[in-house]
Write an enzyme that holds these catalytic residues in place. Structure first.
Site, short mmCIF file in Angstrom:
data_model
loop_
_atom_site.label_atom_id
_atom_site.label_comp_id
_atom_site.label_asym_id
_atom_site.label_seq_id
_atom_site.Cartn_x
_atom_site.Cartn_y
_atom_site.Cartn_z
N TYR A 1 77.02 -17.08 -78.42
CA TYR A 1 75.74 -17.23 -79.12
C TYR A 1 75.65 -18.61 -79.73
CZ TYR A 1 72.05 -17.11 -82.51
OH TYR A 1 70.93 -17.43 -83.22
N ASP B 1 33.58 -7.08 -67.74
CA ASP B 1 34.69 -6.24 -67.26
C ASP B 1 35.01 -6.44 -65.78
OD1 ASP B 1 32.49 -5.04 -66.13
OD2 ASP B 1 32.86 -3.04 -66.92
N ARG C 1 35.93 4.99 -71.67
CA ARG C 1 36.73 5.58 -70.59
C ARG C 1 38.16 5.04 -70.52
NH1 ARG C 1 32.35 4.54 -65.97
NH2 ARG C 1 31.51 3.15 -67.56
N THR D 1 22.45 -2.61 -71.80
CA THR D 1 22.71 -3.96 -71.27
C THR D 1 21.52 -4.91 -71.47
OG1 THR D 1 22.26 -2.91 -69.12
CG2 THR D 1 24.55 -3.42 -69.61
#
Ligand code: UD1
Ligand code: CA
Length: 460
Positions: A366, A105, A13, A81
């Site tokens: 610089y 997650d 997703r 799972t």
């Protein structure tokens, strides 16, 4: 206590090529957070179940948690799972204590929430799991209670009847179980369901045969999982707010907490003022009594006490000693050191350069691969020509030197202590201490030239 963190899934997703748990929230991969919280809640070993981009997930966790007691278990095919937890079994051979199971997650989890679930597992052998109530329970497993008793089962959305879908108490995906019960019961889980997967959630119904399971209510904010890009952005916002609050509580002034970005692990001392739209990244440490100007972006740098960073400066892997002033619009690239009380002004870029105590480079300059002593004045428009197209070369400027504006210093070169470089010089040779170096064409003035030119044009 041991912990298992499930992180093998791809996260379809998210619609990205990267495995879901590698996406970052406040400078860390999502999976870092549940692993870190498990360690904080007392896990003395954490087995991370990896599959998609397993190598990257492992390398990333080792980088973010150096020295942590991590073990990695491979789940090559993501069969669910319960199957993922079983993949961790070989890593816990000989271990018989309690096991926490977390989803990879859940970046907003707190150690406190985990401890709530640990405390809920009263009798040995029983299973505790976290539940939360959601106004919109879509996508989550629903918790079905036996009338007058504890939780009877968890039913996944895809397997739920229309009535079960009305249930707003959902499974947060956080479990604490006795390991012997866990391995014995997982063997009885099958994949006869809508997704043809081995569901870890079946443990709840299977526990009902024995001691039963306990549901521990937790905050929906903390247990929220990240499944798509919108949830990722919301999690980042929520965690940022939490890290910001911790700084406010410590005495840091943050002018607008809604316009402030901070990575996990950044430290800021009290009495420091942070203006809007500042971004602090990586392992940045800021002392006390500093002012960080609007729009500054600071990555993995050390800013000591009493430093002022003026607006829109970009600083990366640098160290700034007390009392320095930087910017506005300065760029400090990696390995820059500003010694005490030195100043870097607008449109000045430094790379791998040390600017000595009290030295100044205030405009349009610089300085690369340079070692600059104390009390040096680097005039506007000075350029160290450190690169010859193949190699980088050093520039060394001694204490108290004065480099006039628009000087080109062709490296390797040494500008001696207390010497002067005339403005507009291009220097290719070393300058002895105390000398004046002139490296420019002598000026010629042609008197009356303008008038002659005008009369010439008139004649035409
Ligand atoms: C799961 C729960 C659901 C719960 C929700 C909470 C199951 C069957 N469902 O659903 O009840 O409400 O979490 O967030 O457990 N993973 C693997 N290997 C696999 C499958 C998953 O490592 O074979 C990992 C994923 O990478 C992820 C975690 O397990 O980190 C959860 O998987 P996910 O697919 O997000 O489960 P949900 O559908 O959210
Ligand atoms: Ca999930």
């Amino acid at each position: 206590m041991a912990a298992i963190v499930l992180a093998a899934g791809k996260g379809t997703r998210m619609k990205t090529r990267r495995a879901k748990v590698l996406h970052e929230v406040c400078g860390r991969p999502i999976v870092y957070y549940p692993v870190k919280r498990a360690l904080e809640a007392g896990a003395d070993r954490v087995v991370v179940v990896v599959g998609h981009q397993a190598g990257e997930v492992e390398a990333s966790l080792r980088r973010h948690l150096p020295g942590a007691p991590l073990l990695f278990a491979r789940q090559d095919r993501q069969l669910g799972t319960a199957h993922a937890v079983l993949s961790a079994k070989p890593c816990l051979r000989g271990y018989h204590g309690p096991v926490m199971i977390l989803s990879g997650d859940t970046p907003l989890l707190t150690a406190h929430t985990l401890e709530t679930v640990v405390a809920a597992r009263t009798a040995p052998g029983s299973l505790a799991f976290a539940t939360m109530t959601l106004e919109n329970p879509e996508g989550y497993g629903r918790v079905v209670h036996a009338p007058g008793k504890g939780p009877a089962l968890i039913v996944e959305e895809k397997d739920a009847t229309p009535e079960e879908r009305q249930i707003k108490e959902v499974n947060a995906g956080l479990y604490v179980s006795d390991s012997d019960f866990l391995w014995k019961t997982l063997g009885r889980v099958d994949s006869r369901n809508a997704q043809r997967e081995f569901y870890l959630t079946d443990l709840v119904a299977l526990a009902a045969d024995g001691p039963g399971a306990v549901a521990a209510r937790v905050s929906p904010v903390e247990a929220a999982g990240v499944n798509d890009q919108e949830e990722l952005s919301l999690a980042a916002r929520a965690l940022t707010r939490r890290l910001t609050q911790a700084l406010l509580d410590k005495g840091v002034s943050i002018e607008d907490p809604e316009r402030f970005d901070i990575d996990d692990g950044v430290e800021v001392g009290a009495d420091t003022v942070i203006e809007p739209c500042v971004r602090l990244r990586g392992a940045t440490r800021i002392g006390s009594g500093c002012r960080i100007g609007q729009g500054a972006i600071i990555g993995s740098s050390e800013i000591e006490d009493g430093v002022e960073i003026k607006p829109y400066s970009v600083i990366d892997r640098s160290r700034i000693e007390p009392g320095c002033v930087v910017g506005p619009f300065a760029r400090l690239r990696p390995e820059t050191v500003l010694a005490e009380g030195s100043r870097v002004g607008n449109f000045v870029e430094l790379k791998k350069t040390r600017l000595g105590a009290g030295s100044k480079a205030n405009h349009l300059t610089y300085l690369g691969d340079a070692t600059i002593g104390a009390g040096v004045n680097v005039g506007c428009g000075t350029v160290t020509c450190n690169y010859d197209g193949e190699k980088k070369h050093p520039t060394v400027i001694g204490d108290g030197a004065f480099v006039g504006s628009d000087s080109i210093l062709v490296a390797p070169i040494r500008i001696g202590k207390g010497s002067y470089v005339a403005a507009g010089s291009t220097l290719t040779e070393n300058v002895p201490a105390g000398a004046l170096a002139l490296g420019r064409a002598r000026q010629v003035n042609k008197r009356g030239w303008a008038k002659k030119r005008a009369s010439r044009t008139e004649k035409r």
